[in-house]
Scaffold this motif. Structure first.
Motif, PDB file in Angstrom:
ATOM      1  N   ARG A 123      -8.632   1.735  -1.144  1.00  0.00           N
ATOM      2  CA  ARG A 123      -9.063   2.247  -2.523  1.00  0.00           C
ATOM      3  C   ARG A 123      -8.154   3.540  -2.586  1.00  0.00           C
ATOM      4  NH1 ARG A 123     -13.189   0.390  -5.812  1.00  0.00           N
ATOM      5  NH2 ARG A 123     -14.322  -1.227  -4.731  1.00  0.00           N
ATOM      6  N   VAL A 124      -7.576   3.743  -3.931  1.00  0.00           N
ATOM      7  CA  VAL A 124      -7.156   4.632  -4.465  1.00  0.00           C
ATOM      8  C   VAL A 124      -7.814   5.699  -5.431  1.00  0.00           C
ATOM      9  CG1 VAL A 124      -4.930   5.568  -5.888  1.00  0.00           C
ATOM     10  CG2 VAL A 124      -4.721   3.604  -4.433  1.00  0.00           C
ATOM     11  N   PRO A 125      -8.150   7.070  -4.972  1.00  0.00           N
ATOM     12  CA  PRO A 125      -8.876   7.746  -6.027  1.00  0.00           C
ATOM     13  C   PRO A 125      -8.412   7.755  -7.349  1.00  0.00           C
ATOM     14  CG  PRO A 125      -8.190   9.001  -3.765  1.00  0.00           C
ATOM     15  CD  PRO A 125      -7.338   7.617  -4.217  1.00  0.00           C
ATOM     16  N   THR A 126      -9.767   7.855  -8.155  1.00  0.00           N
ATOM     17  CA  THR A 126      -9.372   7.430  -9.566  1.00  0.00           C
ATOM     18  C   THR A 126      -8.653   8.581 -10.069  1.00  0.00           C
ATOM     19  OG1 THR A 126     -11.467   6.361  -9.977  1.00  0.00           O
ATOM     20  CG2 THR A 126     -10.510   7.358 -11.816  1.00  0.00           C
ATOM     21  N   ALA A 127      -8.444   9.827  -9.755  1.00  0.00           N
ATOM     22  CA  ALA A 127      -7.791  10.894 -10.063  1.00  0.00           C
ATOM     23  C   ALA A 127      -6.037  10.673  -9.872  1.00  0.00           C
ATOM     24  CB  ALA A 127      -8.085  12.408  -9.826  1.00  0.00           C
ATOM     25  N   LYS A 128      -6.072  10.172  -8.752  1.00  0.00           N
ATOM     26  CA  LYS A 128      -4.646   9.962  -8.343  1.00  0.00           C
ATOM     27  C   LYS A 128      -3.923   8.936  -9.050  1.00  0.00           C
ATOM     28  CE  LYS A 128      -1.791   8.455  -4.510  1.00  0.00           C
ATOM     29  NZ  LYS A 128      -0.786   9.274  -5.005  1.00  0.00           N
ATOM     30  N   LEU A 129      -4.851   7.657  -9.272  1.00  0.00           N
ATOM     31  CA  LEU A 129      -4.392   6.596 -10.145  1.00  0.00           C
ATOM     32  C   LEU A 129      -4.080   6.893 -11.444  1.00  0.00           C
ATOM     33  CD1 LEU A 129      -4.152   3.451  -9.583  1.00  0.00           C
ATOM     34  CD2 LEU A 129      -6.370   3.167 -10.270  1.00  0.00           C
ATOM     35  N   ASN A 130      -5.017   7.693 -12.249  1.00  0.00           N
ATOM     36  CA  ASN A 130      -4.573   7.889 -13.437  1.00  0.00           C
ATOM     37  C   ASN A 130      -3.340   9.025 -13.627  1.00  0.00           C
ATOM     38  OD1 ASN A 130      -6.986   7.871 -15.769  1.00  0.00           O
ATOM     39  ND2 ASN A 130      -7.936   7.844 -13.757  1.00  0.00           N
ATOM     40  N   SER A 131      -3.138   9.600 -12.530  1.00  0.00           N
ATOM     41  CA  SER A 131      -2.029  10.480 -12.487  1.00  0.00           C
ATOM     42  C   SER A 131      -0.668   9.791 -12.129  1.00  0.00           C
ATOM     43  CB  SER A 131      -1.993  11.574 -11.307  1.00  0.00           C
ATOM     44  OG  SER A 131      -0.824  12.316 -11.154  1.00  0.00           O
ATOM     45  N   VAL A 132      -0.682   8.634 -11.344  1.00  0.00           N
ATOM     46  CA  VAL A 132       0.461   7.713 -11.302  1.00  0.00           C
ATOM     47  C   VAL A 132       0.719   6.900 -12.364  1.00  0.00           C
ATOM     48  CG1 VAL A 132       1.076   5.724 -10.021  1.00  0.00           C
ATOM     49  CG2 VAL A 132       0.022   7.697  -8.678  1.00  0.00           C
ATOM     50  N   ILE A 133      -0.404   6.403 -12.996  1.00  0.00           N
ATOM     51  CA  ILE A 133      -0.211   5.607 -14.419  1.00  0.00           C
ATOM     52  C   ILE A 133       0.548   6.275 -15.267  1.00  0.00           C
ATOM     53  CG2 ILE A 133      -1.319   4.348 -16.124  1.00  0.00           C
ATOM     54  CD1 ILE A 133      -1.306   2.712 -13.889  1.00  0.00           C
ATOM     55  N   GLU A 189       5.681   0.828  -5.510  1.00  0.00           N
ATOM     56  CA  GLU A 189       6.535   1.857  -5.064  1.00  0.00           C
ATOM     57  C   GLU A 189       5.636   3.246  -4.831  1.00  0.00           C
ATOM     58  OE1 GLU A 189       9.463   2.579  -7.949  1.00  0.00           O
ATOM     59  OE2 GLU A 189      10.688   0.564  -7.437  1.00  0.00           O
ATOM     60  N   GLU A 190       4.694   3.269  -5.896  1.00  0.00           N
ATOM     61  CA  GLU A 190       3.988   4.726  -5.868  1.00  0.00           C
ATOM     62  C   GLU A 190       2.551   4.618  -5.173  1.00  0.00           C
ATOM     63  OE1 GLU A 190       5.220   7.421  -6.904  1.00  0.00           O
ATOM     64  OE2 GLU A 190       6.884   6.603  -7.925  1.00  0.00           O
ATOM     65  N   LEU A 191       1.911   3.482  -4.957  1.00  0.00           N
ATOM     66  CA  LEU A 191       0.609   3.328  -4.179  1.00  0.00           C
ATOM     67  C   LEU A 191       0.621   2.677  -3.230  1.00  0.00           C
ATOM     68  CD1 LEU A 191      -1.445   2.124  -7.353  1.00  0.00           C
ATOM     69  CD2 LEU A 191      -1.222   4.531  -6.735  1.00  0.00           C
ATOM     70  N   PRO A 192      -0.290   2.721  -2.130  1.00  0.00           N
ATOM     71  CA  PRO A 192      -0.237   2.426  -0.743  1.00  0.00           C
ATOM     72  C   PRO A 192      -0.119   0.790  -0.942  1.00  0.00           C
ATOM     73  CG  PRO A 192      -2.399   3.275  -1.090  1.00  0.00           C
ATOM     74  CD  PRO A 192      -1.629   3.527  -2.334  1.00  0.00           C
ATOM     75  N   PHE A 193       0.365   0.240  -1.859  1.00  0.00           N
ATOM     76  CA  PHE A 193       0.282  -1.449  -1.888  1.00  0.00           C
ATOM     77  C   PHE A 193       1.436  -1.986  -1.925  1.00  0.00           C
ATOM     78  CE2 PHE A 193      -3.388  -0.048  -4.432  1.00  0.00           C
ATOM     79  CZ  PHE A 193      -4.612  -0.029  -3.638  1.00  0.00           C
ATOM     80  N   GLU A 194       2.410  -1.361  -1.009  1.00  0.00           N
ATOM     81  CA  GLU A 194       3.795  -1.909  -1.096  1.00  0.00           C
ATOM     82  C   GLU A 194       4.159  -3.398  -1.021  1.00  0.00           C
ATOM     83  OE1 GLU A 194       8.304  -0.530   0.629  1.00  0.00           O
ATOM     84  OE2 GLU A 194       6.290   0.576   1.230  1.00  0.00           O
TER      85      GLU A 194
END
Length: 216
Positions: A123-133, A189-194
């Motif tokens: 699970r990716v923290p919501t704050a990090k996910l929003n930042s990446v998007i 590329e950006e998330l731990p789901f490569e």
């Protein structure tokens, strides 16, 4: 397009059912034979089921370093290109070359399968996910010919296995299929789901929907 006999038919049915029950799929490819229609059909089912997949090339000791029908010397890089051409939808999947005769790659295949499962449960923290998007959209966001730009109001990962991301936006129609392919590539590329599939749902702004996501 046709199966040889009843045994092959029921074997395929069982394989397709097994994909649905699996946490991780190992798609075995016999290196001494061309990739078959059944291999491709299984690959398509793995894609539609959003299953993490490891491509296991078997009997590699019988092929590595030898010449193919075109007179080319076969190596791992050359065979990987062949797999990507024949199974294009599985290009993100890791590939392990194995030999049951020499035990080459067998432990590695099991280790990679467990790593894929760990990725699918992340699970990716919501704050990090929003930042990446938002960073992705700032560099290249969808827009219309009239100059309308897309704005992401909220993003949340709502489930795992497969990781499922919901994006609440102002104009869902701007997120076309080509742009979604680009977005998915960047998320890999950006998330731990490569190496695993990701589901992304784009929704229009609705106050109730946003509040529901924030409580997850």
């Amino acid at each position: 397009t046709k199966l040889a006999d009843a045994v092959e038919y029921w074997a395929l049915r069982r394989m397709l059912a097994a994909i649905g029950r699996s946490d991780v799929c190992m798609l075995l490819i016999d290196a001494t034979h061309p990739i078959s229609g059944v291999d491709k059909r299984l690959g398509r089912r793995i894609l539609t089921e959003y299953k993490p997949c490891l491509i296991v090339v078997t009997k590699w000791d019988l092929v590595d370093g030898r010449k193919n029908t075109k007179g080319e010397v076969v190596n791992a890089e050359h065979y990987q290109e062949y797999i990507e051409k024949e199974l294009p939808g599985l290009s993100n999947c890791p590939i392990v070359f194995t030999s049951s005769k020499t035990n080459m790659g067998l432990k590695e295949a099991v280790d990679v399968a467990f790593d894929l499962q760990r990725q699918s449960l992340t699970r990716v923290p919501t704050a990090k996910l929003n930042s990446v998007i938002r960073e992705i959209l700032t560099k290249r966001g969808p827009s219309s010919k009239l100059g309308t730009t897309a704005k992401v109001l909220y993003v949340s990962q709502v489930s795992v296995a497969p990781p499922t991301i919901v994006m609440v936006v102002n104009k869902p129609q701007l997120f076309t299929k080509p742009y979604m392919r680009y977005l998915l590539n960047r998320l890999h590329e950006e998330l731990p789901f490569e190496e695993i599939p990701i589901k992304v749902h784009v929704r229009e702004r609705q106050r109730a929907a946003v509040e529901d996501l924030k409580t997850r």
